[in-house]
Design a protein around this motif. Structure first.
Motif, PDB file in Angstrom:
ATOM      1  N   LEU A 401       6.585   2.498   4.384  1.00  0.00           N
ATOM      2  CA  LEU A 401       5.603   3.340   5.222  1.00  0.00           C
ATOM      3  C   LEU A 401       4.711   3.778   4.375  1.00  0.00           C
ATOM      4  O   LEU A 401       3.685   4.399   4.828  1.00  0.00           O
ATOM      5  CB  LEU A 401       6.850   4.830   5.744  1.00  0.00           C
ATOM      6  CG  LEU A 401       7.448   4.545   7.076  1.00  0.00           C
ATOM      7  CD1 LEU A 401       8.217   3.280   7.016  1.00  0.00           C
ATOM      8  CD2 LEU A 401       8.354   5.764   7.043  1.00  0.00           C
ATOM      9  N   ALA A 402       4.812   3.834   2.990  1.00  0.00           N
ATOM     10  CA  ALA A 402       3.879   4.184   2.099  1.00  0.00           C
ATOM     11  C   ALA A 402       2.824   3.314   1.835  1.00  0.00           C
ATOM     12  O   ALA A 402       1.627   3.643   1.122  1.00  0.00           O
ATOM     13  CB  ALA A 402       4.339   4.722   0.928  1.00  0.00           C
ATOM     14  N   ILE A 403       2.870   2.163   2.266  1.00  0.00           N
ATOM     15  CA  ILE A 403       1.775   1.022   1.907  1.00  0.00           C
ATOM     16  C   ILE A 403       0.428   1.546   2.451  1.00  0.00           C
ATOM     17  O   ILE A 403       0.198   1.777   3.657  1.00  0.00           O
ATOM     18  CB  ILE A 403       2.358  -0.344   2.447  1.00  0.00           C
ATOM     19  CG1 ILE A 403       3.498  -0.711   1.756  1.00  0.00           C
ATOM     20  CG2 ILE A 403       0.939  -1.476   2.256  1.00  0.00           C
ATOM     21  CD1 ILE A 403       4.066  -2.127   2.288  1.00  0.00           C
ATOM     22  N   ASP A 404      -0.543   1.329   1.526  1.00  0.00           N
ATOM     23  CA  ASP A 404      -1.766   1.795   1.967  1.00  0.00           C
ATOM     24  C   ASP A 404      -2.434   0.409   2.659  1.00  0.00           C
ATOM     25  O   ASP A 404      -2.534  -0.571   2.243  1.00  0.00           O
ATOM     26  CB  ASP A 404      -2.774   1.833   0.688  1.00  0.00           C
ATOM     27  CG  ASP A 404      -4.173   2.044   0.743  1.00  0.00           C
ATOM     28  OD1 ASP A 404      -4.444   2.413   1.976  1.00  0.00           O
ATOM     29  OD2 ASP A 404      -4.900   1.666  -0.224  1.00  0.00           O
ATOM     30  N   PRO A 405      -2.948   0.594   3.981  1.00  0.00           N
ATOM     31  CA  PRO A 405      -3.694  -0.329   4.787  1.00  0.00           C
ATOM     32  C   PRO A 405      -4.645  -1.329   3.984  1.00  0.00           C
ATOM     33  O   PRO A 405      -4.560  -2.491   4.085  1.00  0.00           O
ATOM     34  CB  PRO A 405      -3.811  -0.001   5.999  1.00  0.00           C
ATOM     35  CG  PRO A 405      -3.673   1.677   5.783  1.00  0.00           C
ATOM     36  CD  PRO A 405      -2.921   1.886   4.714  1.00  0.00           C
ATOM     37  N   ALA A 406      -5.584  -0.339   3.478  1.00  0.00           N
ATOM     38  CA  ALA A 406      -6.800  -1.103   2.579  1.00  0.00           C
ATOM     39  C   ALA A 406      -6.190  -1.952   1.666  1.00  0.00           C
ATOM     40  O   ALA A 406      -6.554  -3.294   1.557  1.00  0.00           O
ATOM     41  CB  ALA A 406      -7.518   0.000   2.078  1.00  0.00           C
ATOM     42  N   HIS A 407      -5.218  -1.513   0.635  1.00  0.00           N
ATOM     43  CA  HIS A 407      -4.579  -2.260  -0.396  1.00  0.00           C
ATOM     44  C   HIS A 407      -3.871  -3.758   0.303  1.00  0.00           C
ATOM     45  O   HIS A 407      -4.206  -4.639  -0.139  1.00  0.00           O
ATOM     46  CB  HIS A 407      -3.673  -1.596  -1.069  1.00  0.00           C
ATOM     47  CG  HIS A 407      -2.616  -2.426  -1.996  1.00  0.00           C
ATOM     48  ND1 HIS A 407      -3.172  -3.005  -3.300  1.00  0.00           N
ATOM     49  CD2 HIS A 407      -1.382  -2.570  -2.172  1.00  0.00           C
ATOM     50  CE1 HIS A 407      -2.302  -3.631  -3.970  1.00  0.00           C
ATOM     51  NE2 HIS A 407      -1.156  -3.498  -3.164  1.00  0.00           N
ATOM     52  N   ALA A 408      -2.994  -3.578   1.406  1.00  0.00           N
ATOM     53  CA  ALA A 408      -2.497  -4.446   1.813  1.00  0.00           C
ATOM     54  C   ALA A 408      -3.256  -5.698   2.349  1.00  0.00           C
ATOM     55  O   ALA A 408      -3.116  -6.764   2.304  1.00  0.00           O
ATOM     56  CB  ALA A 408      -1.582  -4.190   3.208  1.00  0.00           C
ATOM     57  N   LYS A 409      -4.546  -5.164   3.045  1.00  0.00           N
ATOM     58  CA  LYS A 409      -5.598  -5.966   3.615  1.00  0.00           C
ATOM     59  C   LYS A 409      -6.211  -6.767   2.500  1.00  0.00           C
ATOM     60  O   LYS A 409      -6.425  -7.991   2.425  1.00  0.00           O
ATOM     61  CB  LYS A 409      -6.587  -5.221   4.010  1.00  0.00           C
ATOM     62  CG  LYS A 409      -7.633  -6.098   4.918  1.00  0.00           C
ATOM     63  CD  LYS A 409      -8.282  -5.171   6.046  1.00  0.00           C
ATOM     64  CE  LYS A 409      -9.659  -5.988   6.625  1.00  0.00           C
ATOM     65  NZ  LYS A 409     -10.884  -5.673   6.394  1.00  0.00           N
ATOM     66  N   SER A 410      -6.336  -6.166   1.302  1.00  0.00           N
ATOM     67  CA  SER A 410      -6.690  -6.943   0.114  1.00  0.00           C
ATOM     68  C   SER A 410      -5.877  -7.938  -0.367  1.00  0.00           C
ATOM     69  O   SER A 410      -6.545  -9.213  -0.959  1.00  0.00           O
ATOM     70  CB  SER A 410      -7.167  -6.109  -1.116  1.00  0.00           C
ATOM     71  OG  SER A 410      -5.977  -5.747  -1.720  1.00  0.00           O
ATOM     72  N   LEU A 411      -4.701  -8.293   0.200  1.00  0.00           N
ATOM     73  CA  LEU A 411      -3.687  -9.081  -0.331  1.00  0.00           C
ATOM     74  C   LEU A 411      -3.497 -10.127   0.789  1.00  0.00           C
ATOM     75  O   LEU A 411      -3.374 -11.485   0.312  1.00  0.00           O
ATOM     76  CB  LEU A 411      -2.325  -8.752  -0.524  1.00  0.00           C
ATOM     77  CG  LEU A 411      -2.137  -7.637  -1.782  1.00  0.00           C
ATOM     78  CD1 LEU A 411      -0.924  -6.767  -1.699  1.00  0.00           C
ATOM     79  CD2 LEU A 411      -2.522  -8.206  -3.026  1.00  0.00           C
ATOM     80  N   VAL A 412      -3.525 -10.144   2.106  1.00  0.00           N
ATOM     81  CA  VAL A 412      -3.188 -10.918   3.021  1.00  0.00           C
ATOM     82  C   VAL A 412      -4.248 -11.812   3.320  1.00  0.00           C
ATOM     83  O   VAL A 412      -5.350 -11.714   2.919  1.00  0.00           O
ATOM     84  CB  VAL A 412      -2.822 -10.264   4.404  1.00  0.00           C
ATOM     85  CG1 VAL A 412      -1.325  -9.419   3.944  1.00  0.00           C
ATOM     86  CG2 VAL A 412      -3.968  -9.554   5.122  1.00  0.00           C
ATOM     87  N   ALA A 413      -3.769 -12.859   3.870  1.00  0.00           N
ATOM     88  CA  ALA A 413      -5.073 -13.991   4.327  1.00  0.00           C
ATOM     89  C   ALA A 413      -5.776 -13.483   5.712  1.00  0.00           C
ATOM     90  O   ALA A 413      -6.863 -13.624   5.990  1.00  0.00           O
ATOM     91  CB  ALA A 413      -4.377 -15.469   4.832  1.00  0.00           C
ATOM     92  N   THR A 414      -4.927 -12.670   6.597  1.00  0.00           N
ATOM     93  CA  THR A 414      -5.208 -12.397   7.917  1.00  0.00           C
ATOM     94  C   THR A 414      -4.619 -11.132   8.274  1.00  0.00           C
ATOM     95  O   THR A 414      -3.458 -11.077   8.065  1.00  0.00           O
ATOM     96  CB  THR A 414      -4.972 -13.573   9.330  1.00  0.00           C
ATOM     97  OG1 THR A 414      -5.138 -14.621   8.596  1.00  0.00           O
ATOM     98  CG2 THR A 414      -5.969 -13.230  10.375  1.00  0.00           C
ATOM     99  N   PRO A 415      -5.364  -9.962   8.531  1.00  0.00           N
ATOM    100  CA  PRO A 415      -4.870  -8.453   8.562  1.00  0.00           C
ATOM    101  C   PRO A 415      -4.086  -8.609  10.253  1.00  0.00           C
ATOM    102  O   PRO A 415      -4.705  -7.767  10.767  1.00  0.00           O
ATOM    103  CB  PRO A 415      -6.053  -7.671   8.356  1.00  0.00           C
ATOM    104  CG  PRO A 415      -7.235  -8.324   8.890  1.00  0.00           C
ATOM    105  CD  PRO A 415      -6.880  -9.972   8.411  1.00  0.00           C
TER     106      PRO A 415
END
Ligand code: UDX
Length: 446
Positions: A401-415
């Motif tokens: 729940l605490a994952i930052d969406p911007a940080h997660a976006k920097s990791l994935v191939a497609t958001p």
């Protein structure tokens, strides 16, 4: 009071530790040597917040012992039956073999007590009629003992709190007044802190006590499936099930709890208990009374299909070669239990459709690694997210729940993310550039 607890799984291990904490001398017995070795060393054999200190304290004081030697129950005045009643193979009915083995063990090893009759307390979830059948068997064997049915309502993740300060305690007592009163008095002594705290204690007959447990679980399952059926309607109409639940939950008669729509319920209790209840209703000739539970079960299982279908459509119609990051595998957070877990089931189905599933879970990873070696399990959410084409949050662990969406976006191939538990801030994820999909939820303005 000297107490034995037969069966040291989730229910029994917690119960034994909590009864030692109440000041009793407790022996826990189980056939699983590995489990017993861990418990005897003061280490829980499963993830349960708050259990370790209680267990350790009991073991270190010597008040709490664990053994595989069944004869160790001999000196106890009170014998708790806390074994599992899993769904039987090839049927909906509960497998009662462990309960009957526990009864046989008591008949073989329990010794008469100077203070009066022994008290055998059933805590396992059983088909209605079991307590009387056990009482009959005990009487036939000539053991001076009173059988009491005392269902357990503990939730995983809150097991210690639910055992030491439950919402209520229910004693299912024999019709014989004298025997019933002995059972009540002895159990009151065992539960002295609960009684002193004024927690409601209901005295009922055997059948009522047995039914209370399955009725409670059926109601909870129905509440979840109700809101999940509303989620289906929300999806079809553009409404938001989380706002709908909030709005109806303000009505005190409905209440806000257990209205969390998502991928549905799982675990070692709700699914098998509603099925066993239906099976027992059939045996009693009143199967129609519970046909609605079949629908509750169907709605629940449909949630898993829906999650897989949604993943497939978000991935463009096929999952072959699509990297899916699965966050959460246990049936709920704060537990390492993956029994009938919707999250694990969905992860397995995605894999079956050719997805490259990379999953993670803070507590359930070890169990999944041994049960599903085909699934690729990693230690952290960041590792799972790396290069993912689609993210699925399937268990509502606080960490996720605490994952930052911007940080997660920097990791994935497609958001792209499916929030299988409707616990993320839909707007925050959408604003960060994610294609966010909840379960019966939209990211609309209102
Ligand atoms: C349940 C009962 O709550 C407990 O009283 C009984 O003794 C044993 O069974 P437990 O299995 O620990 O306890 O889980 P619970 O917290 O009830 O959750 C069951 C499942 O329902 C989980 O998979 C959870 O994620 C799901 N759930 C719960 C929802 O999908 N929505 C909700 O609103 C609540």
């Amino acid at each position: 009071m000297r107490i034995s607890v037969i069966g040291c799984g989730y229910l029994g291990a917690v119960h034994a530790a909590c009864m030692a904490d109440f000041g009793h001398e407790v022996v826990g017995v189980d056939i699983d040597q590995t489990k017993i070795d861990r418990l005897a060393a003061g280490v829980p054999s499963f993830h349960e917040p708050g259990l370790e200190p209680v267990l350790r304290k009991g073991v270190e004081s010597g008040a709490l012992t664990f053994t595989t030697d069944k004869s160790a129950i001999g000196d106890a005045r009170v014998h708790f039956i806390a074994v599992g009643t899993p769904q039987g193979g090839g049927s909906y009915a509960a497998d009662m073999s462990y309960v009957w083995t526990a009864v046989d063990d008591i008949l073989a090893h329990a010794r008469p007590h100077a203070d009066g009759p022994l008290v055998i307390v059933g805590k396992s979830t059983v088909p209605v009629g079991t307590a009387q059948a056990i009482a009959d068997r005990v009487a036939e064997a000539g053991l001076d003992a009173v059988v009491v049915w005392n269902p357990e309502f503990l939730r995983e993740g809150f097991a210690v709190q639910d055992t030491q300060a439950p919402d209520r305690v229910v004693y299912g007592l024999p019709d014989d007044v004298l025997a019933g009163d002995t059972g009540r008095a002895v159990l009151d002594e065992v539960y002295a802190p609960i009684i002193a705290a004024g927690i409601p204690r209901l005295l009922v007959n055997y059948a009522t006590a047995e039914l209370v447990k399955v009725a409670a679980n059926s109601f909870l399952a129905t509440k979840i499936s109700f809101i999940n059926s509303m989620a289906e309607l929300c999806d079809a109409s553009g409404a938001d099930v989380t706002r709908l639940a909030e709005a109806i939950g303000h009505d005190e008669r409905i209440g806000p709890k257990f209205l969390q729509a998502g991928i549905g319920f799982g675990g070692g209790c709700l699914p098998k208990d509603i099925r066993a209840f239906m099976a027992r209703a059939g045996e009693l000739g009143v199967d129609q009374s519970l046909t609605f539970l079949r629908e509750v079960d169907s709605i629940n299982m449909r949630r898993r299909d829906h999650a897989v279908d949604l993943a497939t459509s978000m991935a463009g119609g096929r999952l072959v070669g699509v990297k899916v990051a699965v966050l959460g595998l246990t049936f709920k957070p704060d537990s390492d239990d993956v029994r009938d877990s919707p999250a694990l089931d969905i992860a397995g189905r995605l894999w079956g459709r050719g997805a490259n599933v990379v999953a993670t879970d803070p507590a359930g990873a070890a169990a999944v690694r041994s049960q599903r070696p085909d699934l690729h399990i990693v230690d952290t959410a960041d590792e799972a997210l790396e290069g993912a084409d689609l993210v699925m949050l399937l268990t509502a662990w606080k960490d996720y729940l605490a994952i930052d969406p911007a940080h997660a976006k920097s990791l994935v191939a497609t958001p792209r993310i499916i929030d299988g538990r409707n616990v993320l801030d839909a707007h925050a994820w959408a604003d960060a550039g994610w294609d966010y999909r909840g379960m019966g939820r939209t990211a609309s303005t209102w």
